[in-house]
Structures are given as structure tokens and as C-alpha cells.
Design a protein around this motif. Structure first.
Motif, PDB file in Angstrom:
ATOM      1  N   LEU A  42      39.883  26.610  64.995  1.00  0.00           N
ATOM      2  CA  LEU A  42      40.303  25.554  64.339  1.00  0.00           C
ATOM      3  C   LEU A  42      40.278  24.108  64.937  1.00  0.00           C
ATOM      4  CD1 LEU A  42      43.639  26.810  62.629  1.00  0.00           C
ATOM      5  CD2 LEU A  42      41.684  26.112  61.377  1.00  0.00           C
ATOM      6  N   TRP A  43      40.662  24.282  66.345  1.00  0.00           N
ATOM      7  CA  TRP A  43      41.063  23.133  67.051  1.00  0.00           C
ATOM      8  C   TRP A  43      39.889  22.794  68.229  1.00  0.00           C
ATOM      9  CZ3 TRP A  43      45.696  25.753  65.824  1.00  0.00           C
ATOM     10  CH2 TRP A  43      46.427  24.874  64.798  1.00  0.00           C
TER      11      TRP A  43
ATOM     12  N   VAL B  34      49.436  24.349  58.107  1.00  0.00           N
ATOM     13  CA  VAL B  34      50.063  24.607  59.295  1.00  0.00           C
ATOM     14  C   VAL B  34      50.966  23.259  59.607  1.00  0.00           C
ATOM     15  CG1 VAL B  34      49.768  24.622  61.776  1.00  0.00           C
ATOM     16  CG2 VAL B  34      48.665  26.141  60.167  1.00  0.00           C
TER      17      VAL B  34
ATOM     18  N   PRO C  30      56.054  23.150  67.852  1.00  0.00           N
ATOM     19  CA  PRO C  30      55.628  24.425  67.404  1.00  0.00           C
ATOM     20  C   PRO C  30      54.018  24.315  66.645  1.00  0.00           C
ATOM     21  CG  PRO C  30      57.232  23.330  65.839  1.00  0.00           C
ATOM     22  CD  PRO C  30      57.082  22.777  67.070  1.00  0.00           C
TER      23      PRO C  30
ATOM     24  N   ILE D 266      50.897  27.504  65.242  1.00  0.00           N
ATOM     25  CA  ILE D 266      50.891  29.114  64.949  1.00  0.00           C
ATOM     26  C   ILE D 266      49.930  29.605  66.176  1.00  0.00           C
ATOM     27  CG2 ILE D 266      50.822  29.059  62.303  1.00  0.00           C
ATOM     28  CD1 ILE D 266      47.358  29.165  62.528  1.00  0.00           C
TER      29      ILE D 266
ATOM     30  N   LEU E 189      44.755  23.612  58.223  1.00  0.00           N
ATOM     31  CA  LEU E 189      45.437  22.617  59.220  1.00  0.00           C
ATOM     32  C   LEU E 189      46.623  22.052  58.404  1.00  0.00           C
ATOM     33  CD1 LEU E 189      42.540  21.312  60.876  1.00  0.00           C
ATOM     34  CD2 LEU E 189      44.366  22.842  62.058  1.00  0.00           C
TER      35      LEU E 189
ATOM     36  N   GLY F 224      59.681  22.277  59.929  1.00  0.00           N
ATOM     37  CA  GLY F 224      60.591  23.275  60.334  1.00  0.00           C
ATOM     38  C   GLY F 224      61.047  24.526  59.692  1.00  0.00           C
TER      39      GLY F 224
ATOM     40  N   PRO G   4      57.394  31.812  57.597  1.00  0.00           N
ATOM     41  CA  PRO G   4      56.162  32.354  57.310  1.00  0.00           C
ATOM     42  C   PRO G   4      55.245  32.646  58.258  1.00  0.00           C
ATOM     43  CG  PRO G   4      56.215  30.164  56.475  1.00  0.00           C
ATOM     44  CD  PRO G   4      57.563  30.612  57.131  1.00  0.00           C
ATOM     45  N   ARG G   5      54.371  33.369  58.468  1.00  0.00           N
ATOM     46  CA  ARG G   5      53.031  33.484  59.309  1.00  0.00           C
ATOM     47  C   ARG G   5      51.962  32.754  58.340  1.00  0.00           C
ATOM     48  NH1 ARG G   5      53.000  39.086  62.454  1.00  0.00           N
ATOM     49  NH2 ARG G   5      50.956  38.375  63.275  1.00  0.00           N
ATOM     50  N   ILE G   6      51.220  31.937  58.778  1.00  0.00           N
ATOM     51  CA  ILE G   6      50.297  31.361  58.250  1.00  0.00           C
ATOM     52  C   ILE G   6      48.856  31.542  58.456  1.00  0.00           C
ATOM     53  CG2 ILE G   6      49.465  28.861  57.618  1.00  0.00           C
ATOM     54  CD1 ILE G   6      52.176  27.790  58.466  1.00  0.00           C
ATOM     55  N   LEU G   7      48.096  32.242  57.726  1.00  0.00           N
ATOM     56  CA  LEU G   7      46.666  32.787  58.136  1.00  0.00           C
ATOM     57  C   LEU G   7      45.472  32.337  57.100  1.00  0.00           C
ATOM     58  CD1 LEU G   7      47.825  36.506  59.064  1.00  0.00           C
ATOM     59  CD2 LEU G   7      46.994  34.730  60.497  1.00  0.00           C
TER      60      LEU G   7
ATOM     61  N   LEU H  57      50.554  38.517  67.080  1.00  0.00           N
ATOM     62  CA  LEU H  57      51.427  37.741  66.354  1.00  0.00           C
ATOM     63  C   LEU H  57      50.726  36.425  65.673  1.00  0.00           C
ATOM     64  CD1 LEU H  57      54.420  37.470  68.704  1.00  0.00           C
ATOM     65  CD2 LEU H  57      54.235  38.711  66.686  1.00  0.00           C
ATOM     66  N   ILE H  58      49.337  36.986  65.383  1.00  0.00           N
ATOM     67  CA  ILE H  58      48.337  35.832  65.157  1.00  0.00           C
ATOM     68  C   ILE H  58      49.159  34.955  63.695  1.00  0.00           C
ATOM     69  CG2 ILE H  58      47.074  37.368  63.649  1.00  0.00           C
ATOM     70  CD1 ILE H  58      44.532  35.543  64.333  1.00  0.00           C
ATOM     71  N   GLY H  59      49.164  33.773  63.702  1.00  0.00           N
ATOM     72  CA  GLY H  59      49.925  33.112  62.398  1.00  0.00           C
ATOM     73  C   GLY H  59      51.090  32.793  62.657  1.00  0.00           C
ATOM     74  N   GLU H  60      51.818  33.268  63.460  1.00  0.00           N
ATOM     75  CA  GLU H  60      53.476  33.216  63.664  1.00  0.00           C
ATOM     76  C   GLU H  60      53.613  31.812  64.388  1.00  0.00           C
ATOM     77  OE1 GLU H  60      55.631  35.580  63.373  1.00  0.00           O
ATOM     78  OE2 GLU H  60      57.272  34.801  64.472  1.00  0.00           O
ATOM     79  N   PRO H  61      54.609  30.996  63.693  1.00  0.00           N
ATOM     80  CA  PRO H  61      55.040  29.864  64.227  1.00  0.00           C
ATOM     81  C   PRO H  61      55.536  29.861  65.702  1.00  0.00           C
ATOM     82  CG  PRO H  61      55.839  29.838  62.061  1.00  0.00           C
ATOM     83  CD  PRO H  61      54.871  31.281  62.333  1.00  0.00           C
TER      84      PRO H  61
ATOM     85  N   LEU I 279      41.915  32.262  66.436  1.00  0.00           N
ATOM     86  CA  LEU I 279      42.043  31.297  65.277  1.00  0.00           C
ATOM     87  C   LEU I 279      42.177  29.765  65.905  1.00  0.00           C
ATOM     88  CD1 LEU I 279      42.029  31.119  62.324  1.00  0.00           C
ATOM     89  CD2 LEU I 279      44.529  31.706  62.417  1.00  0.00           C
TER      90      LEU I 279
ATOM     91  N   SER J 109      61.500  22.813  68.624  1.00  0.00           N
ATOM     92  CA  SER J 109      61.855  23.529  67.687  1.00  0.00           C
ATOM     93  C   SER J 109      62.953  22.814  66.515  1.00  0.00           C
ATOM     94  CB  SER J 109      62.127  24.885  68.000  1.00  0.00           C
ATOM     95  OG  SER J 109      63.326  25.352  68.586  1.00  0.00           O
ATOM     96  N   ARG J 110      63.584  21.948  67.103  1.00  0.00           N
ATOM     97  CA  ARG J 110      64.692  21.433  66.325  1.00  0.00           C
ATOM     98  C   ARG J 110      65.898  22.295  66.267  1.00  0.00           C
ATOM     99  NH1 ARG J 110      62.081  18.659  61.411  1.00  0.00           N
ATOM    100  NH2 ARG J 110      60.220  19.973  62.108  1.00  0.00           N
TER     101      ARG J 110
ATOM    102  N   MET K 229      55.089  23.238  59.802  1.00  0.00           N
ATOM    103  CA  MET K 229      55.671  23.138  61.245  1.00  0.00           C
ATOM    104  C   MET K 229      56.578  21.689  60.965  1.00  0.00           C
ATOM    105  SD  MET K 229      54.697  25.743  63.042  1.00  0.00           S
ATOM    106  CE  MET K 229      54.672  26.489  61.646  1.00  0.00           C
TER     107      MET K 229
ATOM    108  N   SER L 179      39.145  25.002  56.937  1.00  0.00           N
ATOM    109  CA  SER L 179      39.774  24.609  58.095  1.00  0.00           C
ATOM    110  C   SER L 179      40.761  23.646  57.575  1.00  0.00           C
ATOM    111  CB  SER L 179      38.941  24.344  59.254  1.00  0.00           C
ATOM    112  OG  SER L 179      38.096  25.193  59.719  1.00  0.00           O
TER     113      SER L 179
ATOM    114  N   GLY M  40      45.734  37.705  68.507  1.00  0.00           N
ATOM    115  CA  GLY M  40      46.632  38.989  68.762  1.00  0.00           C
ATOM    116  C   GLY M  40      47.783  39.438  67.704  1.00  0.00           C
TER     117      GLY M  40
ATOM    118  N   ARG N 193      65.844  25.367  65.519  1.00  0.00           N
ATOM    119  CA  ARG N 193      65.624  26.462  64.521  1.00  0.00           C
ATOM    120  C   ARG N 193      64.853  27.573  65.299  1.00  0.00           C
ATOM    121  NH1 ARG N 193      64.180  23.130  58.930  1.00  0.00           N
ATOM    122  NH2 ARG N 193      65.382  21.240  59.287  1.00  0.00           N
TER     123      ARG N 193
ATOM    124  N   PHE O 145      59.907  28.073  59.665  1.00  0.00           N
ATOM    125  CA  PHE O 145      59.273  29.049  60.513  1.00  0.00           C
ATOM    126  C   PHE O 145      59.092  30.318  60.209  1.00  0.00           C
ATOM    127  CE2 PHE O 145      61.107  25.757  63.867  1.00  0.00           C
ATOM    128  CZ  PHE O 145      59.836  24.907  63.806  1.00  0.00           C
TER     129      PHE O 145
ATOM    130  N   LEU P  94      62.613  30.393  66.291  1.00  0.00           N
ATOM    131  CA  LEU P  94      61.136  30.843  66.046  1.00  0.00           C
ATOM    132  C   LEU P  94      60.888  31.614  67.283  1.00  0.00           C
ATOM    133  CD1 LEU P  94      60.333  28.740  68.066  1.00  0.00           C
ATOM    134  CD2 LEU P  94      59.115  27.251  66.507  1.00  0.00           C
TER     135      LEU P  94
END
Lengths: 236, 236
Positions: free
Chosen positions: B229-230, A208, B12, B14, A205, A215, A219-222, B20-24, B225, B70-71, A212, A201, B18, B73, A217, B75
């Protein structure tokens, strides 16, 4: 008829990582690899010391095992390894797709094969510096060319540290059209040693937070979900 | 100009579940819901007792906060709730997409809106029996019709028990063309109570085992996820 060298066939279970995470899958893990990554989690399919455990199987025998495990119900078959691109899956993919099965392949992108174009999903995983390997980019580009016609091509990169991260940013800049997946590394790959879920974990983290904060954005992070669930146990 | 009722905007971070899992993602969580699911994990955006914490914001103010976080950028922006379909996101989506942002929306499928057709991803999450709610299928079908033109439409169902599972199999039989995601339920939704990762893992394993044993290979099966994690911490 040529034979396929197979380390294991198992499933159905869910795909634990990358673009197809969560997808019911039968895994065909081939034996043999042209790489020797320092943190390889599949040495039983890579190190020739295990070669006596790899079965020489005909395409028909591999297909029979896939249909037995899936009880003839179409699902996704993942060709992994080792490096499955060493071998010839032309006939297996054609046989399975004719029955409604889908085929994914995971390879580092060091060897291009015409059957890449038949795939539903090609996952190219160039190895970062922490692996101890170095990427042959012309070979990688040849894989991309060979895969024209595949339904989906994605890139996946394992990140252990800052060096890997910087390398991944630079490497993927050249491939803006390829969907990108980042995955924190798992330093504990001995099946006999329990993984530390907190460490996994924390690594996710870290990745991620870093991505983030930068900035970045794209890639997807898994995580490797299967490692979180089952540790390094084989066959799941 | 009409205002949007917003419970929180954060990211942002992840996407934790579902398709879009992992998507910023930057999350725009609206206030207000036509449902009251027994296991709702977002009561702060649902229960009118929290209404005084929901801000009435113009579209421009919401957009300003998204670009700040998101500054600037591009996403993915996820419209969630509560039920975001109560409100009018036509202008926000147009504004953001013109700048290269992508929009996803997560709703139970009880209220159809024309702006569904503008979305990059519409996630329809019909609620199973354990929620205490019941699905109005004609309304659900109206959502599907309204969403024609959306780049991607998927279905996600939370599964707490055998009853939910049987319900999900029957319900989704009618929508074979919709990509389906199953997600084990999280019974512990109090932000002040730590989640039990082992319990969450066990629930996912139960669902994977059951689905595989039944040879039901249509759904992808994913955890929350972010909860792994959190925990139930907000704003991540």
C-alpha cells in the motif's frame, strides 16, 4: 440421497479475505442465492442463467473432489456461493472433520441452518445499502443462534461508500462481541476486465484513513488479496 | 526510573502483516537490536549510527504518546524494533491493559523476558539463512517458556528463496502447536526507492504456488500489506 448443487470446487489456494486470510483452502462454491447484490462478484454461482453449469453432486462426490485436490491432507474447506445456507452440508462437514479437515462457511445470514453449529468458522456478511439488498435482522439473529457451538463466528462487511460505512457502524454496534472485518468493495467484477490495482489500493486506503480518523478501532480492515494478486480470474 | 529507548511511535494504522494483519494498531518501535539481518527493513531502529535519533523515554511518556495518538480509545499496541525484548515493558503493558489496550510484541526470539507472559500476542520471528543470522534455538525455547500465560503465541518466518523455504519447513516441524505465518521477503528496503508491486506480488505467488504444490497446508501465507500500500514509507 439428496444432491448438492455445486458451481465449482477449486484449490488449494490461499483464502483471500476476512478472518482466514492467507489460510490454505479448498473452496466449494455452491450454486443458487436468495440475494442478487448489485456488485456480486460470483454471478456464475448466483444467476439462474448459469444453472446448467451447476453440477448436482452427492456428498460423497464432493468429498472425493476435496480429498483429490488436497491429496488427502487436511486443510480448511470454505463453503461459499451463492448462498451455501440454502443447502445441507451436515454430512459433508461430519465426513471431513472426522479426517481432520476444518470447515468455514461464508453466508449473508439470511437463512439459518443447524449445521452452522458444526463449523470451525462461520462468516456472516450482512449486505450494506450499496448492494441493493436489505438485511432481515431477525433472520440474521437466527443464524447466530443456530451457530452456537461453532468454534468461531465473525462478521464481515463490504464497504463501497460513506453510506455503507455509516450503515456498518450502526449495524455492528448491536454485535459488540462479534469480531468484525471491513473490506473495501471491488466495483469491477467482470472476469474479462482487468482490475485496476491502484483503484483497489486507493479504496483500501480511503477506508483505513476514514476508520482511523473516526477512532473506530473495533474492525480489522483487509483487502481482497486474491483480487490484488489475480484480478477477477476464477479458480484461484 | 529506567528509560525506554524509542526509535518511533506512530499510528493508529492497520497492522500490515502476520497474525494481526488488518488490526488498528499503534506501533512502538524500540531502538537497538542484537541482530543485523542482511535485509533489515528497520535499520533506523537497529544501526547504532541512528542512535542519536532514539529517544530515552519514561514508561509514562510512552504511554502518554500512545493515548494521545489513540485519543484514549483502546486498541492494539505493537512493540517492535529493533528487538523490543532488549528492554523492559512490564510497566507499560500493565498500564495499558488496565485501560483496555491490548499488547503485541514482535521479536526474533533471541532474548526471553518475563513480560512476554503479559502479552496478548507474541510473534516470534526466527530469521532464516538469507538474513545472515543464525537462530539460537535454546534461546528461542526460553522465549516460549517465558511466554506461557500470553493469550496467543505465533511464529512468523520471512522467505526469500528455496533455502529459506526448506529451512522453515524443518524448523517449524518442531513446533506443530504454534500457528505459523510465512511472508515473502522484500529485497528493496531503502525508503527512498519505490517498491515494485509486481515484484512483491510475484514473490507472494511463488511462495503460495510452492507451498500448495508441496501440500504444506500448516502455514498461512501473507504479504506485507503495508508495503503493497505504502511502499517503504515510514510512519504508516
Amino acid at each position: 440421497m439428496s444432491r448438492l448443487r455445486i458451481a465449482e470446487i477449486f484449490g488449494p489456494t490461499i483464502q483471500g479475505e476476512g478472518a482466514l486470510i492467507g489460510e490454505p483452502t479448498v473452496f466449494v462454491r455452491t450454486g443458487g442465492c436468495d440475494y442478487r447484490c448489485s456488485w456480486c462478484d460470483s454471478l456464475h454461482a448466483v444467476d439462474p442463467a448459469h444453472r446448467h453449469l451447476w453440477q448436482a453432486m452427492t456428498t460423497d462426490a464432493v468429498w472425493a473432489e476435496i480429498t483429490r485436490l488436497s491429496r488427502g491432507r487436511p486443510l480448511t474447506v470454505s463453503l461459499s456461493g451463492g448462498n451455501p445456507a440454502i443447502q445441507d452440508f451436515t454430512a459433508l462437514i461430519a465426513l471431513g472433520q472426522a479426517q481432520g479437515y476444518r470447515f468455514a462457511c461464508e453466508t449473508q445470514g439470511s437463512i439459518a441452518k443447524p449445521w452452522f453449529a458444526q463449523l470451525d468458522t462461520l462468516v456472516l456478511s450482512p449486505k450494506p445499502p450499496s448492494s441493493g439488498e436489505s438485511v432481515d435482522w431477525p433472520a440474521f439473529d437466527a443464524c447466530l443462534s443456530a451457530a452456537k457451538g461453532a468454534a468461531q463466528i465473525v462478521m464481515k462487511i463490504v464497504i463501497f461508500d460513506e453510506t455503507d460505512y455509516a450503515w456498518a457502524r450502526a449495524a455492528t454496534d448491536r454485535y459488540p462481541a462479534l469480531p468484525l472485518y471491513l473490506q473495501p468493495g471491488n466495483p469491477e467484477v467482470d472476469p474479462a476486465t482487468p482490475v485496476n490495482p491502484q483503484d483497489l489500493s486507493d479504496r483500501l486506503l480511503w477506508l483505513v484513513d476514514k476508520t482511523m480518523a473516526d477512532g473506530w478501532f473495533a474492525p480489522r480492515i483487509l483487502p481482497q488479496l486474491h483480487v490484488l494478486l489475480w484480478g477477477n480470474k476464477r479458480g484461484v
